[in-house]
Design an enzyme around this catalytic site. Structure first.
Site, PDB file in Angstrom:
ATOM      1  N   TYR A   1      51.306 -42.968  -5.658  1.00 15.74           N
ATOM      2  CA  TYR A   1      51.520 -43.965  -6.706  1.00 15.74           C
ATOM      3  C   TYR A   1      50.513 -45.106  -6.635  1.00 15.74           C
ATOM      4  CZ  TYR A   1      54.963 -46.474  -3.561  1.00 15.74           C
ATOM      5  OH  TYR A   1      55.627 -47.123  -2.557  1.00 15.74           O
ATOM      6  N   GLU A   2      50.479 -45.894  -7.705  1.00 16.40           N
ATOM      7  CA  GLU A   2      49.478 -46.946  -7.915  1.00 16.40           C
ATOM      8  C   GLU A   2      48.051 -46.407  -7.944  1.00 16.40           C
ATOM      9  OE1 GLU A   2      50.306 -49.641  -9.023  1.00 16.40           O
ATOM     10  OE2 GLU A   2      52.435 -49.552  -8.544  1.00 16.40           O
ATOM     11  N   GLY A   3      47.890 -45.216  -8.468  1.00 18.61           N
ATOM     12  CA  GLY A   3      46.583 -44.570  -8.514  1.00 18.61           C
ATOM     13  C   GLY A   3      46.427 -43.679  -7.302  1.00 18.61           C
TER      14      GLY A   3
END
Length: 589
Positions: A436-438
């Protein structure tokens, strides 16, 4: 099962000796009265809260998980009381803007507190962490009216935040999102669409939940240039600041996840939910990336934190578990920490975690310098280093944290696979941090495609020059000679590899094939540098902390001998080029 021990001794060493925290903050306006002693006392109290309140909820919360009742996400038993105590103690506002009721303390204290929270209970840490990211975006881009209405209660922790980006057909490529925002006529907008994977999208901790939602205006062009950012609260706010009617949003379902079971990850439906524009129309990603960059550093710290907690538990277990005979065959059974293979796993986890924390502290100090230093050029240089290292911190910390969790689980043998020992939860929880978050692949592409080419490579080469200066200063240490030489050679290799990557220019296939390997190589060299730096500083205070010099020297030598050689293979793999990666037709895969 051993209890989590906040790493206050190592934190104090990093602040007081390795990075001279007092000298750094003394010249930063607003921080003149802050020093290592004060920082340590604050973090000691934070560590106690994490160990005594949050960790006891970690495994029960994982087993109970969240549930949806009458349209509301319900958190596991104990979460409400723990969050109330967290807010009452003032922890949400630690680094918050004093103008809106925050304590205004340095970012480095926040990051170190975040680590301890995530080591104790990663799911819990997402509530204040996501709120702080939303505060960053609102603080930088929202109108004064929105700031005045929302920031004080978000910084205090009374209200929480969430960011709503992802849709089922729009993940990394946000240009594909379809959520719409229709002007109402009074300056507000009606938002309609569905978002998935929304952490803290709904919960039962009380107060308001402030959603930052990416959506398109009616006349917006296709692609990322047509995206705007909106603030949309769960409850509309009355003129006197009290909570009014429920906004037009609902929880469609809770995601069933591999880990972080005590964190409600929601499918959110926005059915004409009222929201207000944050920043300029069509520049939503610009505003959202303020939040996302903060969150990427936060997620990196989560990976570091899991590695710390898992390694602690593995060391404690290895000291107690009796199996096999000593190397000379004279004794048995012996604690498994005496076996070289087990020792190698424990040393790897400790070396990665200690060096990672050092990089976290160094990066956080650069953030404080970039925000407050009176000299514009000093701010610019520090800000450049933060930009360069953000994808490295996110990806390397989470990769190494997951690897450490797996190795720590392995130390437990069969017990590591059994839920009641807690190690399999670390592995499951750590895995999301790489996604997550890229995803970490996206972080690597950001590094090679955007960050390394800054100033035609001038930024990254300035970083390398700083490392080289430190290594040269340490070259005369007889106990560290091999480690210094190995790190210097790895740095020279990385400098050549950087020139190779810059020469490839905008070739996306070459960049894509090399990106993750290049990021890992840069991270390993940076860790090697910091391992040496810690050993040098530990030697300077050998009489003050028994065993510190021996431990840090041993870790620096171990890192150089056992982990830095990976850079040789990574160099060879990158220079092999993209042909073998893309040569096979996709139908044949």
């Amino acid at each position: 099962m051993a209890a989590y021990v906040p790493p206050i001794e190592d934190i104090t060493f990093l602040l007081g000796d390795v990075f001279d925290f007092d000298a750094v903050v003394r010249v930063l306006p607003g921080f003149e009265d802050i020093d290592t002693a004060l920082a340590t006392s604050i973090l000691e109290e934070g560590g106690k809260f994490c160990a005594e309140v949050l960790e006891p909820l970690n495994r029960p919360g994982d087993e109970e998980g969240c549930r949806l009742e009458n349209g509301q996400a319900i958190t596991p038993a104990g979460t409400i009381d723990a969050y109330s105590a967290f807010v009452a103690a003032g922890w949400p506002g630690l680094s918050g803007d004093a103008k809106y009721g925050g304590q205004g303390l340095p970012r480095v204290l926040q990051i170190l507190l975040d680590e301890m929270i995530a080591s104790a209970n990663l799911s819990f840490g997402l509530f204040p962490g996501l709120t702080r990211g939303a505060v960053e975006a609102i603080g930088h881009h929202a109108s004064d009216a929105l700031k005045a209405t929302y920031l004080p209660k978000m910084i205090s922790g009374e209200w929480t935040g969430a960011m709503a980006l992802t849709e089922s057909s729009a993940g990394t490529d946000l240009g594909l999102l379809s959520t719409r925002a229709q002007p109402v006529g009074d300056g507000s907008y009606a938002i309609t669409g569905t978002k998935i994977f929304i952490s803290s999208g709904d919960h039962d901790l009380g107060g308001n939940i402030v959603h930052l939602v990416l959506a398109r205006l009616p006349d917006a062009p296709k692609g990322v240039k047509g995206i705007s950012l909106f603030l949309s609260p769960k409850f509309l706010v009355n003129k006197d600041g009290s909570l009014g009617s429920r906004n037009g949003m609902s929880v469609g379902s809770l995601e069933h996840k591999m880990g972080i079971h005590a964190q409600p990850t929601c499918v959110m439906n926005y059915d004409g939910a009222i929201g207000w524009l944050v920043g300029e129309p069509g520049r939503g990603l610009n505003a959202m990336f303020t939040m996302m960059n903060a969150e990427r550093l936060f997620v990196g710290i989560q990976g570091l934190a899991i590695g710390e907690a898992a390694n602690q538990k593995a060391v404690a277990y290895a000291r107690e578990r009796l199996q096999g005979r000593s190397a000379d065959g004279a004794r048995g059974p012996v604690p498994i920490i005496e076996h070289a293979d087990v020792r190698k796993m424990l040393m790897t986890g400790r070396a990665l975690t200690d060096a990672g924390r050092a990089l976290a502290v160094w990066t956080a100090l650069q953030m404080d310098v970039a925000a407050r230093h009176p000299d514009a050029e000093t701010r610019r240089v520090a800000d450049g280093f933060v930009a360069l290292l953000t994808p490295v911190v996110k990806a390397a910390f989470t990769d190494f944290g997951f690897e450490t969790a797996v190795m720590s689980q392995q130390v437990f043998g069969g017990h590591g696979y059994i839920r009641e020992w807690g190690m399999e939860q670390y592995v499951r929880d750590a895995r999301i941090t790489q996604i997550y978050e890229g995803t970490n692949g996206v972080q690597a592409m950001d590094l090679v495609g955007r960050k390394v080419p800054i100033e035609n490579g001038g930024l990254v080469k300035r970083f390398f020059a700083m490392i080289a200066h430190d290594l040269q200063a340490a070259a005369g240490d007889a106990n560290l000679g091999e480690a210094v030489n190995a790190t210097s050679e790895a740095l020279i290799r990385l400098e050549g590899l950087t020139d190779y990557m810059l020469a490839k220019g905008t070739d996306l296939e070459e960049a894509g094939a090399a990106a993750t390997d290049y990021l890992r190589s840069l991270a390993l060299v940076t860790y090697g540098w910091l391992s040496v730096r810690m050993a040098v500083k530990a030697a300077a205070k050998a009489n003050a902390v028994p065993g510190l010099t021996q431990r840090k020297t041993a870790l620096a030598r171990f890192f150089a001998a056992r982990l830095l050689p990976q850079t040789i293979a990574l160099d060879a793999a990158i220079r092999a080029g993209a042909a073998d990666v893309v040569g096979l037709e996709s139908e044949l895969l």
